[in-house]
Scaffold this active site. Structure first.
Site, PDB file in Angstrom:
ATOM      1  N   GLN A  95       0.929  -1.249   0.032  1.00 34.04           N
ATOM      2  CA  GLN A  95       0.128   0.010  -0.214  1.00 34.04           C
ATOM      3  C   GLN A  95       1.018   1.241   0.023  1.00 34.04           C
ATOM      4  O   GLN A  95       0.288   2.255  -0.227  1.00 34.04           O
ATOM      5  CB  GLN A  95      -0.932   0.130   1.249  1.00 34.04           C
ATOM      6  CG  GLN A  95      -0.344   0.326   2.562  1.00 34.04           C
ATOM      7  CD  GLN A  95      -1.130   0.055   3.707  1.00 34.04           C
ATOM      8  OE1 GLN A  95      -1.522  -1.077   4.179  1.00 34.04           O
ATOM      9  NE2 GLN A  95      -1.593   1.320   4.170  1.00 34.04           N
ATOM     10  N   CYS A 101      -5.246   0.093   3.756  1.00 31.31           N
ATOM     11  CA  CYS A 101      -4.729  -1.287   4.202  1.00 31.31           C
ATOM     12  C   CYS A 101      -6.186  -2.093   4.193  1.00 31.31           C
ATOM     13  O   CYS A 101      -6.456  -3.034   4.086  1.00 31.31           O
ATOM     14  CB  CYS A 101      -4.243  -1.260   5.741  1.00 31.31           C
ATOM     15  SG  CYS A 101      -5.464  -0.221   6.972  1.00 31.31           S
ATOM     16  N   HIS A 126      -5.196  -0.591  11.771  1.00 29.68           N
ATOM     17  CA  HIS A 126      -4.592  -1.365  10.475  1.00 29.68           C
ATOM     18  C   HIS A 126      -5.431  -2.423  10.251  1.00 29.68           C
ATOM     19  O   HIS A 126      -6.193  -2.963  11.171  1.00 29.68           O
ATOM     20  CB  HIS A 126      -2.968  -1.491  10.854  1.00 29.68           C
ATOM     21  CG  HIS A 126      -2.638  -2.001   9.661  1.00 29.68           C
ATOM     22  ND1 HIS A 126      -2.300  -1.388   8.492  1.00 29.68           N
ATOM     23  CD2 HIS A 126      -1.363  -3.173   9.206  1.00 29.68           C
ATOM     24  CE1 HIS A 126      -1.530  -2.003   7.507  1.00 29.68           C
ATOM     25  NE2 HIS A 126      -1.185  -3.107   8.103  1.00 29.68           N
ATOM     26  N   ASN A 178       0.802  -9.211   5.207  1.00 30.20           N
ATOM     27  CA  ASN A 178       0.801  -7.550   5.396  1.00 30.20           C
ATOM     28  C   ASN A 178       0.553  -6.906   3.982  1.00 30.20           C
ATOM     29  O   ASN A 178       0.658  -7.585   3.221  1.00 30.20           O
ATOM     30  CB  ASN A 178       1.700  -7.109   6.367  1.00 30.20           C
ATOM     31  CG  ASN A 178       1.474  -5.600   6.980  1.00 30.20           C
ATOM     32  OD1 ASN A 178       0.386  -5.051   6.790  1.00 30.20           O
ATOM     33  ND2 ASN A 178       2.334  -5.200   7.867  1.00 30.20           N
TER      34      ASN A 178
END
Length: 438
Positions: free
Chosen positions: A64, A70, A362, A383
């Site tokens: 990102q 996110c 997040h 992630n």
């Protein structure tokens, strides 16, 4: 009357500090390397492994970069894993820019709705200030991403790739936010003056300008594209002239976001209750942003069950707490700051929420779990920070960290109890814009 510090008190504090010779040793270490590195617990590296008893077949990760997307990345990661498993093409990715574009338009529309609805409130009210504060921002929730996908579909990354402004959103967010805040003043004045006929015309002009700004910064989304890929068996595939919605329904038609529930663990709120955040809804007439608040064990159980059935899990967390971004570690014992400073700052999860010490900041994706006779040892986390963080983009997380700093998991309703399913489909208790769940 407040307490006034005296010279005598300050001298006593200094004497007490210097009476302990260890304080000088600790101070030198902290001042030389910083408090985090001085308190770093090296034992964590030997306790966290990269082996998991249940693990999805994943390879590449997304990035990102300098943006707050996110929540979109995690949602599209769930879809791409579904697509990859079904069509044997695990490194296929979806365009984040495409859904980002539509979010800006839809969110501006909701913003104007909220400004008009609150026009009779003072400009400095908590509600209006919150609307103005968040104008143009990137952050979001699972249901917001689901609403965009349902209305606009999805496209492959190559059909609408990232550009400088999608990777670095601050400047565009500031420009868009300033424009929307000025628009808010105009709409409030029209509403307060009872000029309803002018409001719609003005609103349409403002939305057109938002579209213009987004098209300049992000680029206009494609109306059609050719789906072209080579699967993991090197077999070539081509499907021409698809619209984004045709692609979604044809290739991912079995994914129904209405079947998914956001379980939250917010112990400062009443359990077994469905909460809503109406000010975070981004698409009018689509999914509501809502959470079913339950004890932590239900989040654990549902997430493990979904992973064992071969499906990744979207989860919201406070990634800045007790995390090593470079190594990809999430462990509550990672930084021993209390030992370094000689204090006790430990708080319950409820108190952390109540005091603002922690919050859901997040979204990531669970793609593996390691169990020992039903005991969860650790989790594998995908992630969206690129391959240079963690182990090629993947993090390892202890279950203690999961319990302390995870606030949401998105799971299929089949992993809930019948009572929880009924609650998830029942009435919503809406929370104010300043609530700790916001």
């Amino acid at each position: 009357m407040g307490h006034k510090l005296t010279v005598q008190e300050l001298e006593q504090f200094a004497d007490k500090f210097n009476d302990n010779p260890k304080n000088q040793v600790v101070a030198r270490a902290a001042q030389k390397s910083g408090v985090l590195m001085a308190s770093y617990n090296e034992r964590v590296q030997g306790e966290l492994t990269r082996v998991f008893s249940t693990e999805l077949d994943t390879e590449n990760v997304t990035n990102q970069q300098q943006s707050g997307r996110c929540w979109e990345f995690a949602t599209l990661n769930i879809l791409r894993h579904n697509f990859g498993k079904k069509y044997h093409v695990k490194n296929f990715t979806f365009s984040q820019s495409y859904n980002f574009f539509w979010d800006k338009i839809e969110r501006a529309n909701i913003f104007y709705d909220n400004i008009l609805a609150s026009a009779d409130e003072p400009l400095d009210s908590r509600t209006v200030r919150a609307y103005l504060r968040d104008a143009g921002e990137d952050g979001g929730q699972f249901h917001m991403a689901a609403a965009l996908v349902e209305k606009y579909g999805v496209v492959p990354t190559y059909a609408m790739p990232e550009n400088f402004n999608t990777n670095n959103t601050n400047a565009f967010a500031k420009a868009l936010g300033d424009k929307m805040r000025k628009d808010a003043l105009v709409l409030r004045e029209l509403k307060q003056a009872g000029k309803d006929e002018e409001i719609e015309e003005t609103r349409q002009q403002f939305l057109s300008e938002v579209y213009q700004m987004t098209a300049i910064a992000v680029g206009e989304p494609p109306k059609k594209f050719d789906l072209e890929y080579r699967d993991d068996d090197k077999k070539y595939h081509l499907d021409k002239d698809l619209t984004p919605l045709e692609f979604l329904h044809k290739y991912l038609g079995d994914v129904d976001f209405y079947d998914y529930v956001v379980l939250t663990n917010a112990p400062d709120h009443e359990y077994d209750k469905l909460y809503g955040l109406p000010f975070e809804d981004n698409v009018e007439g689509s999914y509501r942003v809502k959470f079913l608040n339950v004890p932590m064990e239900y989040l654990e159980q549902a997430a493990v069950a979904q992973l064992k059935d071969g499906e990744a899990v979207w989860f919201g967390n406070d990634v800045g707490e007790q995390s090593d971004r470079k190594q990809g570690y999430l462990d509550t014992n990672l930084y021993q700051l209390d030992d370094l400073f000689g204090i006790n700052s430990k708080m319950s999860k409820a108190d952390q929420l109540r005091t603002g010490s922690a919050a859901s900041t997040h979204a990531m994706t669970l793609v593996g779990v390691d169990e020992d006779n039903g005991h969860i040892r650790q989790w594998k986390v995908e992630n969206s920070w690129g391959e240079k963080n963690g182990d090629k983009g993947f993090f390892v997380m202890t279950n203690d960290w999961f319990k302390q700093y995870t606030y949401e998991v998105v799971v299929h309703k089949k992993y809930l109890t019948p009572a929880q399913v009924a609650l998830a489909e029942g009435p919503i208790t809406d929370l104010p814009v300043w609530d700790t769940l916001a």
